[in-house]
Design a protein around this motif. Structure first.
Motif, PDB file in Angstrom:
ATOM      1  N   TYR A  91       0.882  -1.168   0.000  1.00  0.00           N
ATOM      2  CA  TYR A  91       0.000   0.000   0.000  1.00  0.00           C
ATOM      3  C   TYR A  91       0.922   1.221   0.000  1.00  0.00           C
ATOM      4  CZ  TYR A  91      -3.705  -3.250   1.187  1.00  0.00           C
ATOM      5  OH  TYR A  91      -4.596  -4.290   1.161  1.00  0.00           O
ATOM      6  N   MET A  92       0.782   2.072  -1.007  1.00  0.00           N
ATOM      7  CA  MET A  92       1.714   3.187  -1.176  1.00  0.00           C
ATOM      8  C   MET A  92       1.059   4.503  -0.772  1.00  0.00           C
ATOM      9  SD  MET A  92       3.595   4.676  -4.615  1.00  0.00           S
ATOM     10  CE  MET A  92       4.599   3.233  -4.935  1.00  0.00           C
ATOM     11  N   LEU A  93       1.626   5.138   0.249  1.00  0.00           N
ATOM     12  CA  LEU A  93       1.180   6.445   0.713  1.00  0.00           C
ATOM     13  C   LEU A  93       2.052   7.514   0.066  1.00  0.00           C
ATOM     14  CD1 LEU A  93      -0.447   8.288   2.691  1.00  0.00           C
ATOM     15  CD2 LEU A  93       1.368   7.844   4.368  1.00  0.00           C
ATOM     16  N   ASN A  94       1.423   8.490  -0.589  1.00  0.00           N
ATOM     17  CA  ASN A  94       2.145   9.545  -1.293  1.00  0.00           C
ATOM     18  C   ASN A  94       1.792  10.906  -0.717  1.00  0.00           C
ATOM     19  OD1 ASN A  94       3.367   7.823  -3.414  1.00  0.00           O
ATOM     20  ND2 ASN A  94       1.233   7.481  -3.973  1.00  0.00           N
ATOM     21  N   LEU A  95       2.810  11.741  -0.521  1.00  0.00           N
ATOM     22  CA  LEU A  95       2.633  13.014   0.168  1.00  0.00           C
ATOM     23  C   LEU A  95       3.342  14.144  -0.568  1.00  0.00           C
ATOM     24  CD1 LEU A  95       3.534  11.636   3.706  1.00  0.00           C
ATOM     25  CD2 LEU A  95       1.221  12.013   2.819  1.00  0.00           C
ATOM     26  N   THR A  96       2.703  15.310  -0.558  1.00  0.00           N
ATOM     27  CA  THR A  96       3.304  16.531  -1.090  1.00  0.00           C
ATOM     28  C   THR A  96       3.100  17.646  -0.076  1.00  0.00           C
ATOM     29  OG1 THR A  96       2.760  15.860  -3.348  1.00  0.00           O
ATOM     30  CG2 THR A  96       3.312  18.164  -3.007  1.00  0.00           C
ATOM     31  N   ALA A  97       4.088  18.508   0.078  1.00  0.00           N
ATOM     32  CA  ALA A  97       3.964  19.668   0.964  1.00  0.00           C
ATOM     33  C   ALA A  97       4.472  20.902   0.234  1.00  0.00           C
ATOM     34  CB  ALA A  97       4.754  19.456   2.254  1.00  0.00           C
ATOM     35  N   ASP A  98       3.760  22.011   0.377  1.00  0.00           N
ATOM     36  CA  ASP A  98       4.115  23.278  -0.262  1.00  0.00           C
ATOM     37  C   ASP A  98       4.468  24.313   0.795  1.00  0.00           C
ATOM     38  OD1 ASP A  98       3.417  22.363  -2.885  1.00  0.00           O
ATOM     39  OD2 ASP A  98       1.310  22.674  -2.378  1.00  0.00           O
ATOM     40  N   ASP A  99       5.382  25.212   0.440  1.00  0.00           N
ATOM     41  CA  ASP A  99       5.748  26.280   1.366  1.00  0.00           C
ATOM     42  C   ASP A  99       6.455  27.395   0.589  1.00  0.00           C
ATOM     43  OD1 ASP A  99       5.856  26.553   4.547  1.00  0.00           O
ATOM     44  OD2 ASP A  99       7.648  27.526   3.710  1.00  0.00           O
TER      45      ASP A  99
END
Length: 551
Positions: free
Chosen positions: A343-351
């Motif tokens: 199960y692949m969890l994918n994350l993006t964060a912006d700043d």
């Protein structure tokens, strides 16, 4: 401040011949106004060719009665005039955007209907950096809007669905779309300040602070009761959106990415909820093992993969070096990132700053690690942000299998139980699904801080509906025998019905309601009465997209 941008020429909408189109049947209400539609819009904006009408009357899930005509107005005044003409003659009118409905959203419920293709309204009218909003016509695609804003260092908070290469702004507003930016900023409705909508009688209505005099600015949504919200998520049941005013934010100068592998679904979705509740991930989504393999197979074809890597290189925020570094990491990892039954969890964060993006992604990594995840190369989220809108209608990317999603939006506390029931449902039908060649994968997506979407996608062979036919406007549906439905298609329909019942037991919410998900009948008696009253006020003869929302 005014930016007029003509959209691309849609050469594949109408027949290439210069002669007038075949006349509508004179013995129908729609046929009786054919001459008036032609006089109002011109030959190039009225289509009566049978194959074209069949295409526009079919979505990803069904074929309805074939509309009598399809029109493509060129501006809001033409939309209003055409709608008024049709409704005054008792002819139903149906709005259509990019054509990605899978719930019958724009499928006619009767043959004597006129479909209004709104892609002729595709201009970006105003980019207002001082007041941080953009005015855009609703037929503009999310890709065009994203690229125009990015060139000016701007972005909308929610900035489109994965299908934004073709999907339109108006379609997303009508369907309640979410994806890019939605884990942090919520669904598209949260990014809307005001709209302009053509009502059934031809009135052009503006909402929010835009609804004042001629000089009114659309800078503020909550000026009195939220009239804007009444027309969002309505699947076109209340009117024809012609312009939208969306919030702007500075384009994030820095981005962070992370991916984690989990061995089981329960811990993976617990991590999705824990991260979504922080509100600091731009996108937070999890693919089950089947969908991991599907996404891996979708990234084939040398030319398309090179284009994707170029997008990653450009997508490193303010730092070209960072973008090239990400592209190199992605190239080195290749498809090995998708190996294994995970199960692949994918994350993006912006700043706004590199340090800020790194700090955000560090918090998210800690949560995922403590939940039992194993960090892996962040190929998927880097690729998604590098090339956010992918055209899957290329020879290297097409899959001949038909696919249909069926989703539910849930509070975090109810997600584990619903996930277990979904898997139990699939287990009960496992033997029949395998016998009929039906495959299924599940995606989980954090939507704002309060909700998670659980969305199974069914895949099976069905010659009647190829995904690329829905995009390229090639259709052989006219020649099909409507009574011949493959056994696999019947089984998918039955399982989806049980799936919707599971969602209903847990009081799930839905987007893209269309004519498929139960909505009106699930509302309280008081709510139903108010909704019916509003429908009568804006569409007294119920001729605007009849059947949508259950109205």
């Amino acid at each position: 401040m005014l930016v007029e941008r003509p959209g691309p020429t849609h050469t594949n909408f109408m027949s290439s011949i210069s002669q007038p189109p075949p006349p509508l049947a004179a013995d129908t209400a729609a046929g009786a106004i054919a001459a008036d539609l032609l006089a109002l819009l011109g030959v190039e904006r009225v289509e009566t060719d049978l194959e074209k009408r069949t295409f526009f009357s079919t979505d990803l899930s069904r074929r309805g009665p074939t509309a009598a005509a399809v029109i493509r107005p060129g501006d809001a005044d033409q939309v209003a005039a055409a709608v008024k003409l049709c409704t005054s003659r008792g002819v139903p009118v149906i709005p259509r955007g990019g054509g990605f409905s899978y719930t019958g959203g724009y499928v006619p419920d009767r043959a004597e209907s006129v479909i209004v293709d709104l892609r002729g309204l595709d201009r970006i009218v105003e980019i207002n950096r001082d007041d941080m909003y953009v005015v855009v016509e609703t037929g503009c695609t999310w890709q065009r809007l994203y690229e125009a804003l990015k060139a000016k260092g701007l972005r909308t908070p929610y900035f489109g669905p994965m299908s934004g290469y073709h999907a339109t702004v108006g379609g997303a507003l009508s369907q309640g779309s979410f994806f890019l930016g939605s884990s942090q900023y919520g669904p598209v409705a949260e990014s809307v300040l005001a709209i302009e909508v053509a009502l059934a009688d031809g009135t052009l209505l503006r909402t929010g602070s835009w609804g004042g005099g001629a000089g009114a600015s659309p800078f503020y949504r909550s000026y009195g009761p939220d009239l804007t919200g009444l027309f969002l998520g309505d699947t076109g049941a209340f009117g024809f959106k012609t312009k939208a005013v969306l919030k702007l934010i500075p384009f994030p100068a820095a981005q962070g990415f992370a991916s984690f592998a989990f061995n089981d679904e329960a811990t993976a979705i617990a991590a999705v909820s824990a991260i979504a509740r922080t509100g600091i991930a731009g996108e937070c989504y999890c693919w089950d093992p089947y969908f991991v393999k599907i996404m891996a197979s979708a990234t084939t074809g040398l030319a398309e993969d090179l284009k994707l890597l170029a997008g990653v290189a450009r997508g490193g925020g303010a730092s070209k070096v960072r973008g090239l570094f990400n592209a190199a990491r992605l190239a080195a990892a290749g498809k090995s990132s998708f190996d294994g039954d995970i199960y692949m969890l994918n994350l993006t964060a912006d700043d706004p700053t590199r340090a800020g993006a790194d700090a955000r992604i560090a918090v998210l990594k800690q949560i995922a690690s403590e939940a039992g995840g194993r960090e892996m190369t962040a190929s998927a989220p880097m690729a998604m942000r590098g090339t956010p809108f992918i055209d899957f209608n290329t020879p290297d990317r097409r899959r001949p299998m038909r696919n249909l999603p069926t989703h539910g939006l849930l509070p975090h506390s109810r997600l584990p139980a619903v996930s277990r029931e979904i898997r139990a449902l699939f287990d009960r039908h496992r033997e029949a699904m395998e016998r009929n060649g039906i495959e299924v994968g599940v995606i989980y997506f954090g939507v704002g801080m309060q909700a998670v979407c659980a969305e199974p996608l069914f895949y099976w062979d069905d010659h009647q509906h190829y995904q690329h036919d829905r995009i390229a406007e090639r259709s052989d549906l006219v020649a099909l025998d409507e009574q011949q439905t493959p056994a696999a298609t019947d089984l998918v329909a039955a399982i989806r019905k049980e799936l919707v019942a599971i969602y209903a037991r847990y009081e799930s919410a839905h987007v893209q309601i269309g004519k498929s998900y139960p909505w009106l009948e699930t509302r309280s008696a008081a709510a139903q009465a108010l909704i019916q009253t509003f429908k009568r006020a804006v569409d007294p003869d119920r001729l605007v997209n009849p059947g949508s929302l259950g109205l």
